[in-house]
Design a protein around this motif. Structure first.
Motif, PDB file in Angstrom:
ATOM      1  N   THR A   1       2.482   2.076   1.461  1.00  0.00           N
ATOM      2  CA  THR A   1       1.607   2.474   0.366  1.00  0.00           C
ATOM      3  C   THR A   1       0.445   3.355   0.830  1.00  0.00           C
ATOM      4  O   THR A   1       0.027   4.252   0.099  1.00  0.00           O
ATOM      5  CB  THR A   1       1.027   1.242  -0.356  1.00  0.00           C
ATOM      6  OG1 THR A   1       0.339   0.419   0.593  1.00  0.00           O
ATOM      7  CG2 THR A   1       2.130   0.428  -1.015  1.00  0.00           C
TER       8      THR A   1
ATOM      9  N   GLU B   1      -1.794   7.363  -0.570  1.00  0.00           N
ATOM     10  CA  GLU B   1      -3.153   7.300  -1.108  1.00  0.00           C
ATOM     11  C   GLU B   1      -3.841   8.653  -1.115  1.00  0.00           C
ATOM     12  O   GLU B   1      -4.730   8.909  -1.933  1.00  0.00           O
ATOM     13  CB  GLU B   1      -3.982   6.285  -0.316  1.00  0.00           C
ATOM     14  CG  GLU B   1      -3.510   4.846  -0.502  1.00  0.00           C
ATOM     15  CD  GLU B   1      -4.238   3.868   0.401  1.00  0.00           C
ATOM     16  OE1 GLU B   1      -5.094   4.325   1.210  1.00  0.00           O
ATOM     17  OE2 GLU B   1      -3.960   2.653   0.318  1.00  0.00           O
TER      18      GLU B   1
ATOM     19  N   SER C   1       5.583   4.007  -1.731  1.00  0.00           N
ATOM     20  CA  SER C   1       5.193   3.481  -3.041  1.00  0.00           C
ATOM     21  C   SER C   1       3.692   3.651  -3.264  1.00  0.00           C
ATOM     22  O   SER C   1       2.900   3.661  -2.314  1.00  0.00           O
ATOM     23  CB  SER C   1       5.569   1.999  -3.133  1.00  0.00           C
ATOM     24  OG  SER C   1       5.120   1.437  -4.347  1.00  0.00           O
ATOM     25  N   CYS C   2       3.345   3.811  -4.526  1.00  0.00           N
ATOM     26  CA  CYS C   2       1.927   3.811  -4.910  1.00  0.00           C
ATOM     27  C   CYS C   2       1.522   2.461  -5.474  1.00  0.00           C
ATOM     28  O   CYS C   2       0.372   2.261  -5.856  1.00  0.00           O
ATOM     29  CB  CYS C   2       1.673   4.886  -5.977  1.00  0.00           C
ATOM     30  SG  CYS C   2       1.990   6.576  -5.430  1.00  0.00           S
ATOM     31  N   GLN C   3       2.460   1.529  -5.536  1.00  0.00           N
ATOM     32  CA  GLN C   3       2.212   0.214  -6.118  1.00  0.00           C
ATOM     33  C   GLN C   3       1.769  -0.782  -5.053  1.00  0.00           C
ATOM     34  O   GLN C   3       2.384  -0.862  -3.992  1.00  0.00           O
ATOM     35  CB  GLN C   3       3.477  -0.327  -6.805  1.00  0.00           C
ATOM     36  CG  GLN C   3       3.923   0.473  -8.009  1.00  0.00           C
ATOM     37  CD  GLN C   3       5.201  -0.082  -8.620  1.00  0.00           C
ATOM     38  OE1 GLN C   3       5.950  -0.787  -7.952  1.00  0.00           O
ATOM     39  NE2 GLN C   3       5.449   0.239  -9.873  1.00  0.00           N
ATOM     40  N   GLN C   4       0.743  -1.516  -5.371  1.00  0.00           N
ATOM     41  CA  GLN C   4       0.337  -2.610  -4.501  1.00  0.00           C
ATOM     42  C   GLN C   4       1.296  -3.777  -4.701  1.00  0.00           C
ATOM     43  O   GLN C   4       1.806  -4.002  -5.789  1.00  0.00           O
ATOM     44  CB  GLN C   4      -1.099  -3.041  -4.823  1.00  0.00           C
ATOM     45  CG  GLN C   4      -2.125  -1.935  -4.599  1.00  0.00           C
ATOM     46  CD  GLN C   4      -2.133  -1.439  -3.165  1.00  0.00           C
ATOM     47  OE1 GLN C   4      -2.052  -2.222  -2.230  1.00  0.00           O
ATOM     48  NE2 GLN C   4      -2.234  -0.120  -2.995  1.00  0.00           N
TER      49      GLN C   4
ATOM     50  N   LYS D   1       4.032  -3.639   3.986  1.00  0.00           N
ATOM     51  CA  LYS D   1       3.882  -2.981   2.681  1.00  0.00           C
ATOM     52  C   LYS D   1       2.730  -1.982   2.716  1.00  0.00           C
ATOM     53  O   LYS D   1       2.779  -0.934   2.065  1.00  0.00           O
ATOM     54  CB  LYS D   1       3.640  -4.032   1.591  1.00  0.00           C
ATOM     55  CG  LYS D   1       3.805  -3.506   0.173  1.00  0.00           C
ATOM     56  CD  LYS D   1       5.217  -3.030  -0.092  1.00  0.00           C
ATOM     57  CE  LYS D   1       5.365  -2.547  -1.535  1.00  0.00           C
ATOM     58  NZ  LYS D   1       6.708  -2.027  -1.812  1.00  0.00           N
TER      59      LYS D   1
END
Length: 257
Positions: free
Chosen positions: A128, A132, A101-104, A124
């Motif tokens: 992620t 990046e 995922s690119c979502q925090q 998590k």
């Protein structure tokens, strides 16, 4: 980039082995753009090991706008394997496709399930941090371009001034690597941070078609159905008369990328 001999060989295989009645070729970014219902825009294509940005204007790509970087989904998998050394590369690839995922997130960990039924608990940050590098290529040891957002901006800046506004509003994502959760939103954020200070009144729009993993295939079916495209077909009779080199004459305006 496909060299002439490769294009000739591919056409030869299609006629000689698969016995097709007609054949043509077009760059995958052009096809991706057609699948989005547009004839002009900038295509951001990111797959397994290559990411490229290309401006398409009225169905034809603009050669001096093409930028490429040797980064893609393979780099995301490799980075995930570095932060999760206890898992095999195949496991990391499966994890990437399902959970990267690119979502925090506010949560600190996530339970994930592998195809063989094994369950794992990953932080998590592990899911992620591996993505990046798409927005900071140095993390993937790629130094020709700084980031994906920079590639897009550089490509747009090669266009004539009067066309840039439309390009900013027609950034089209294509390729399986762009399917990572939150990819579009993170790219929009990073791109705005880069471009907004220099273009305060410009609207930025990044289009992420849900079927973008297959955009070139969808665009190909659309393009092949257009009447204007029929003149780009090479029939088997033409191939038998003139040989494989005919592809460079008939498809010269669709030089492959």
């Amino acid at each position: 980039m496909a060299v002439d001999s490769q294009r000739e060989k591919l056409m030869e295989v299609m006629f000689e082995k698969f016995n097709v009645s007609a054949y043509s070729v077009a760059p995958s970014p052009v096809l991706s753009l057609y699948s989005s219902g547009r004839g002009s825009g900038i295509v951001v294509e990111s797959g397994h090991s290559l990411t490229q940005t290309i401006i398409i204007y009225e169905g034809y790509f603009v050669p001096n706008s093409v930028l490429q970087a040797d980064v893609g989904g393979a780099n995301v998998t490799e980075m995930l394997s570095m932060v999760c050394p206890q898992h095999s590369l195949d496991d990391c690839n499966n994890l990437k496709e399902c959970y990267a995922s690119c979502q925090q997130s506010q949560s600190t960990s996530k339970e994930v399930t592998l195809p063989d039924g094994k369950t794992l608990e990953l932080s998590k940050s592990e899911l992620t941090s591996c993505t990046e590098g798409m927005f900071d290529f140095a993390l993937y040891q790629e130094f020709e371009h700084a980031s994906l957002q920079e590639m897009i901006y550089k490509s747009i800046m090669t266009a004539d001034m009067e066309n840039r506004k439309d390009l900013f509003a027609n950034i089209i994502l294509s390729g399986g690597n762009t399917l990572i959760e939150g990819f579009r939103d993170m790219l929009k954020k990073k791109f705005a941070e880069l471009a907004q200070p220099r273009h305060k009144k410009v609207v930025f729009k990044i289009v992420a078609p849900p079927e973008r993993k297959y955009s070139p295939w969808i665009g190909g079916s659309i393009l092949a159905s257009l009447g204007a495209f029929q003149q780009k077909f090479i029939t088997k009779e033409m191939y038998e008369e003139q040989g494989p080199k005919i592809i460079h004459e008939v498809c010269k305006n669709f030089s492959n990328i």
